[in-house]
Design an enzyme around this catalytic site. Structure first.
Site: not given
Lengths: 334, 323
Positions: B28, B59, B81-86, B126
């Protein structure tokens, strides 16, 4: 695979006769293999775990599979056994797969239809419904990236279209104009859940325009109709115009899996769809068109039964994997 | 050449894209915008839209498409974009990518880059360190570089690897550290830890941003006469057990440090292995310093209290040294 001379693989698939005979051979083989798996080997305890078959849906994987070129990528669902047969996987390997033997495509690491063969461009089924949809987009992206004319076919059932992956995958492929043909086998039930509890729209194909993807509905029990639709879809995808969706209306002529008696399905549906059995229908057409004689069709079935008998015998002799293989293959070097 | 951690990752990616036409990027805002953290800045201009793909916010589609392309022999590098969204692509990673080789012998030479970690006031969505979720999944490789040279060397190795690699890059390090990075074709092997500081009295086993916290603590302790050895794991899966155990045997005292929360963090696994394999070499209990079992809070005093820092490490290390 061996079959009586009249029904050997036709070199000329462009004639209706050639297609019909070729299709019958694969559809009947799929039915016979899966009947043995579901109604014999599973009940005998020779197959453990889950068994999912495509009884009644054979025209879909055969109709589409015969329209694909060998370098196209296939992402089958668990009710598309014929795709493996068409790509040259031997019934022996399929029985060995189901019985957890080293002769199966996963050498016993996985069972039933949860298999793939990248050398034949068949991507393994992913048990989480619709997870193959983004994966097919990636395979199609690679085909386009390499500048080929090949496409990816992605198969799923009606239930899969409720999952987020389905929507993410369709949207991604549409935005990127990727060469994917989506083939939905709408068999009206996802395990025990009927369509009315799966979605509020009337057809799976109604969902496609929201993603800018053309779609059509086809009689999924008519192998000719499926084949023609697959060719239209493939033409669209190969031209660079992006994905295309075919919704094949069909019916699962068995339970979700071998342990499921499917008592939740009303008797009227069984009766209605028994009349529409895709194999019976195709045979009727072959006889009407005089493409083959009744005895020739009977010989085809007898030949398939013999071949299946031999395949089961072979698979039962295939050894179980040694426990020492447990740790192999987690990583490239492990 | 001296460069930041961020620049080192970019240089590694750029070199691999130059070297291998099958390497491409997807994620993204990575193309025109150059990525939320500007890691991929300039790469669209250099390599074109075919190889730097701006995707929808999807994702699972990003990861799934990366798997599909890698099954066909390409080498995708996907950015979260951030590991959190994995988490939105979690099923594709753990249920499909991780199992392909084991189940059906298919290689998935894919890299997922995941900017992780706190210290940037990112708050609960985040700032997380989700590496342990993936360490727990057989079939995945998990790397977490702490330095600019390792960032470059490991991203290059990850791209060349024939197994799926999760690349956790720490956001707080992006522009904070600037180091000399070897030019050209320089790689760091996956699966090898590094002893980044030699010591006699105790070992700190850590990775990522905490390597710098450990260094700061070790300097303080040195002035007090406590000699600290630091092992930077660099790869979390497969774990370099030999280097860890060798250090434990050398110093006989061990402090396990990570920014991830305590429970289920890699420290527990390390403690288990050390207890099993080096128990008789230990002169003191194993000590763990990690974030508490809470989400990562936003407000600066709360985040500061949450994150392990040199003061917390030093205090525990002193106790361990005196034991």
């Amino acid at each position: 695979m061996s079959a009586p001379a009249v029904l050997q693989p036709e070199t000329d698939m462009h004639t209706d006769r050639g297609l019909a005979l070729q299709a019958l051979r694969y559809m009947a083989t799929m039915r016979e293999v899966e009947d043995r798996i579901e109604r014999k080997l599973y009940r005998q305890g020779k197959i453990v775990g889950g068994v999912y078959v495509g009884r009644g849906q054979e025209a879909i994987s055969v109709g589409v599979g015969l329209s694909a070129t060998p370098d196209d990528v296939l992402c089958p669902s668990h009710r598309d056994l014929a795709l493996f047969l068409i790509r040259g996987v031997d019934p022996r390997q399929i029985f060995a797969q189901y019985m957890g033997r080293v002769g199966g495509l996963t050498r016993g690491k996985d069972g039933n239809m949860h298999m793939g063969d990248i050398s034949r461009r068949i991507v393994s089924i992913i048990s989480a419904m619709a997870a193959s949809v983004p994966v097919a987009a990636g395979a199609a992206l690679a085909l386009k990236y390499r500048g080929t004319q090949n496409i990816a076919y992605c198969f799923f059932g009606d239930g899969a279209t409720s999952r987020g992956d389905w929507h993410e995958g369709l949207n991604f492929a549409a935005v990127q104009k990727l060469p994917v043909v989506y083939v939905c086998n709408n068999n009206q039930y996802a395990y025990s859940t009927p369509l009315t509890k799966q979605m509020a729209c009337a057809n799976v194909s109604d969902r496609a325009p929201g993603y800018g993807i053309p779609a059509e509905i086809v009689d999924g029990n008519d192998v000719f109709a499926v084949h023609r639709a697959a060719q239209r879809a493939a033409g669209h995808a190969r031209s660079g115009a992006g994905p295309y969706l075919i919704e094949c209306k069909t019916f699962r002529m068995t339970g979700h899996s071998a342990h499921d008696a499917a008592e939740y399905v009303p008797q009227s549906l069984w009766d209605e769809w028994k009349e529409k059995d895709p194999i019976t229908r195709l045979e009727k057409k072959i006889l009407e068109k005089r493409w083959a004689k009744r005895e020739e069709i009977a010989r085809l079935h007898a030949g398939i039964r013999q071949e299946v008998d031999a395949a089961i015998e072979w698979a039962e002799k295939s050894p179980y994997p040694d426990a020492s293989e447990l740790l192999d293959g987690v990583y490239e070097r492990s | 050449m001296e460069m930041t951690y961020l620049e080192a990752i970019r240089q590694g990616i750029r070199e691999e894209m130059t070297r291998d036409s099958g390497v491409f990027l997807l994620g993204e805002d990575i193309g025109v915008y150059g990525g939320a953290f500007k890691i991929t800045s300039g790469l669209l201009q250099e390599f074109g839209e075919k190889r730097v793909i701006d995707t929808p916010i999807s994702e699972s589609a990003i990861v799934g498409a990366a798997i599909g392309a890698s099954l066909m022999g390409l080498r995708p590098v996907a950015e979260m974009q951030f590991a959190d969204f994995i988490t939105c692509g979690y099923d594709q990673i753990v249920n499909f990518a991780a199992k392909c080789r084991y189940r059906w012998g298919a290689a998935v030479p894919m890299v997922i880059r995941a900017p992780s970690g706190g210290g940037i006031h990112g708050g609960p969505f985040h700032s997380q360190n989700p590496e342990a979720w993936f360490v727990h999944t057989p079939g995945l490789k998990v790397v977490a570089p702490a330095t600019a040279p390792d960032a470059k060397g490991l991203i290059k190795s990850a791209i060349r690897d024939n197994d799926p690699v999760l690349f956790f890059e720490h956001k707080a390090l992006y522009r904070r550290i600037k180091e000399d990075v070897p030019d050209g074709d320089f790689t760091v092997p996956i699966g090898k830890a590094a002893v980044v500081r030699q010591g006699r009295d105790l070992s700190i086993i850590t990775y990522g941003a905490m390597v710098h916290v450990a260094r700061e603590s070790a300097e303080t302790l040195e002035k007090e006469g406590i000699s600290v050895e630091i092992v930077d794991l660099r790869t979390l899966a497969p774990l370099d057990e030999d280097t860890v155990l060798a250090s434990v045997r050398k110093t006989s005292k061990v402090l396990l440090l990570h920014e991830d929360v305590l429970t289920g963090g890699i420290g527990g696994e390390l403690a288990g292995r050390i207890a099993e394999k080096a128990f008789h070499d230990l002169d003191a209990p194993i000590v763990r310093v990690a974030a508490p079992d809470t989400p990562v809070p936003y407000s600066p005093p709360l985040e500061e209290a949450f994150l392990p820092n040199a003061a917390k490490v030093t205090e525990r290390a002193r106790w361990l040294a005196r034991y």
